[in-house]
Structure formats: C-alpha cells, structure tokens
Design an enzyme around this catalytic site. Structure first.
Site, PDB file in Angstrom:
ATOM      1  N   GLY A 114       0.850  -1.124  -0.052  1.00  0.00           N
ATOM      2  CA  GLY A 114       0.038  -0.037  -0.171  1.00  0.00           C
ATOM      3  C   GLY A 114       1.073   1.277  -0.082  1.00  0.00           C
ATOM      4  N   GLY A 115       0.249   2.308   0.041  1.00  0.00           N
ATOM      5  CA  GLY A 115       0.733   3.623   0.052  1.00  0.00           C
ATOM      6  C   GLY A 115       1.837   3.763   1.125  1.00  0.00           C
ATOM      7  CG  MET A 116       1.351   4.983   4.794  1.00  0.00           C
ATOM      8  SD  MET A 116       2.758   6.175   4.851  1.00  0.00           S
ATOM      9  CE  MET A 116       3.445   5.981   6.463  1.00  0.00           C
ATOM     10  CG  ASP A 160      -6.857   4.067   5.616  1.00  0.00           C
ATOM     11  OD1 ASP A 160      -7.732   4.587   5.015  1.00  0.00           O
ATOM     12  OD2 ASP A 160      -6.001   3.391   4.988  1.00  0.00           O
TER      13      ASP A 160
END
Length: 309
Positions: A30-32, A148
């Site tokens: 994912g983005g992180m 989230d």
C-alpha cells in the site's frame, strides 16, 4: 535535503529484521509500505510484519518525525486487547525505520472478497459491520482512532472472525510535506467530510468510513468515488448520498452513518445494535434525523491543501 521518495532498495525475502523476524513473502502493498508474512525466530511462530516506508516528497526531518509518530501510534494500538482488532506484538526498529509486528490473520480482506464474489447480502454485510464497529468501540475507549477504515483493512479470517487492522498506521495527519506536495496518504473515498475539510478526526469520522465501507459492500460501488482524489473529496463534502438500491434492511444504518454532520451521525453503540439486528435477519426503523443526502452543516468546501484557518 529532500527524501525524494520511499528510501532504500526493495527488501528481499529472507531478510531478518531486527535480528528476529525472517521475511518470507509479501502479503500486500500500500501507500505506506509492504505487509510481509514472516517468521518470529525467537518464539518460533508466524507473524505479519508491516514494513513502513515514508511517502515521496518528505524532507529528512519530516521522515524522522513521521517514523516517531507511527511508532508511537503502533504502540498505542498494541494496548487494544479486542477479538476484532489485530494484535500488535512488537514495534521493531531496523535501519532507522519502524517495522510493525502483528498477528498473522489467515483469510481474505473484505476488498479481496468483494472483488472475487461481488456485493454481499445485507445480513452478511451487517455481520461484518458489527464486528468492525465492536473493534472501533474498543479502540475509541482506549483513545485510539483508526482513521483509515476501508475494505482493505477489514480481514475475514478463515476461522470466521472479522478483524480490523492497520490502526493509526495508514493515515498521516499534519505533515507540511504532504500538504505541500498534495499527496494524500489514505483513501479519499472513505474520508469523512470533516476530514476532507481539514478538521481534526474524531470517533465519528471512523463511523463515516465504516458507513462507506458497508455501502460499497452491499451496493458494489463506492458512493463518492470520482476520477481524481480532489474531485472525490469534493463529492464527499458536497454531493448527495446516492440512494442505496441493494442495501435492503441495512439502508437505515447506512443513512445514519453517512450524515454529513458528525454531530448527527449514529452513535457507535446504537449503530452496532442496529447492525446486529440486521445480521439476524431483522429490520430496524429509520432514526428520522437528517440524512447525508441533505445539505451539509459543515463549512463550505476548502481544498485540503489550504492552511487551517
């Protein structure tokens, strides 16, 4: 000096993190960062390890601040003891980065299930929602916000459990570099209107995100998704909630959770009670207060990169 993007080369399988956790295979990205299936060689058990990476555009000191914050929030999440919350075992540091060590939940994410099986019946979605809401209530009681909630962070375990993961890890607030680059870490279509307007999140913000998650689960589409993150956030704030057509008995819960004004949203306890009724095949009344399709009471839209006033 700019960080210029996620630092470091790709981590290979087989690497041992913090002298203890051997990475076996990637479970998700994912983005992180990346989530790995790993082996705890001290306790001889399988675990999930989240390899956290800073997003592009952060300055070096901002990367350090980010990692300190993520480590602090992961330790806060580790204090949550709840059957519907993924257990955080450890926050390890390796090469200056935090690695979040969690229980390995064998099963599918709700996102994967929806992709392979399509929309869920209302009662099934309500059962999942009740588990997630129970997790959120436990977290909120401990002073921890999720920030989230989305199908990708809801795990459907092979043993029948519904498990919420990624507390306080996937969404980063207050970074000047994120504001400067316009990069949003998280999922705009699940963002509550007050957060899209730059206001601080609260427990009600998690409940909105749960409402969007359940809407997508039964309708097969996310209610506010647009072509770009900015247009999606505009829709979250300004557009009417598309009337559910497949939600059936779940409709009053969706409408109650998706009220634009956080003060008018269903409370967590009431929403969980309603979800459990729907999960058993029952019906619940309309709460009768303004719905998300009515004019929002939050301030007029301001782009998320605007300074807080």
């Amino acid at each position: 000096m700019s960080g210029g993007g996620p630092e470091g080369a790709a981590v290979p399988p087989g690497r041992v993190v913090a002298g203890r956790y051997r990475l076996l295979e990637q479970l998700g990205r994912g983005g992180m960062g990346v989530v790995w299936h790993a082996r705890d060689e001290v306790l001889d058990r399988d675990v999930a390890v989240k390899e956290v990476r800073a997003p592009a555009g952060l300055l070096d000191h901002e990367v350090r601040q980010l990692y300190v914050r993520l480590e602090r929030e992961a330790r806060a999440a580790a204090r949550i003891a709840h059957p519907h919350v993924v257990t955080v075992f450890d926050v390890a540091s390796d090469e200056g980065r935090p690695w979040i060590v969690m229980e390995l939940v064998r099963g599918l994410s709700l996102a994967d299930a929806l992709e392979t099986e399509g929309p869920l019946p209302p009662a099934h979605a309500a059962r999942i929602g009740a588990g997630v809401l129970s997790a959120l209530r436990g977290a909120h009681a401990a002073g921890v916000l999720h920030r989230d909630v989305k199908p990708g962070n809801v795990l459907l375990a092979n043993d029948g459990r519904v498990v919420l993961t990624d507390f306080g890890i996937a969404t980063v607030e207050g970074s000047s570099a994120l504001t400067r680059t316009g990069e949003l870490v998280g999922s705009p279509e699940f963002l509550a209107p007050e957060r899209a307007l730059g206001h601080p999140p609260g427990p009600a913000s998690d409940l909105w995100s749960l409402g969007v998650t359940l809407y997508a689960a039964v309708e097969g589409i996310s209610p506010f998704r647009q072509d770009t993150p900015l247009s999606t956030m505009r829709a979250v704030v300004d557009q009417q909630l598309p009337a559910p057509v497949r939600a059936g008995t779940l409709t009053p819960v969706l409408e109650g959770l998706l009220r634009k004004d956080p003060a008018l949203r269903l409370g967590a306890e009431e929403a969980e009670d309603m979800l459990r009724v729907v999960a058993r095949g029952g019906t619940v009344p309309d709460a009768g207060t303004p719905l998300a399709s009515e004019a929002p009471t939050v301030p007029a839209y301001a782009p998320p990169h605007a300074p807080a006033g």
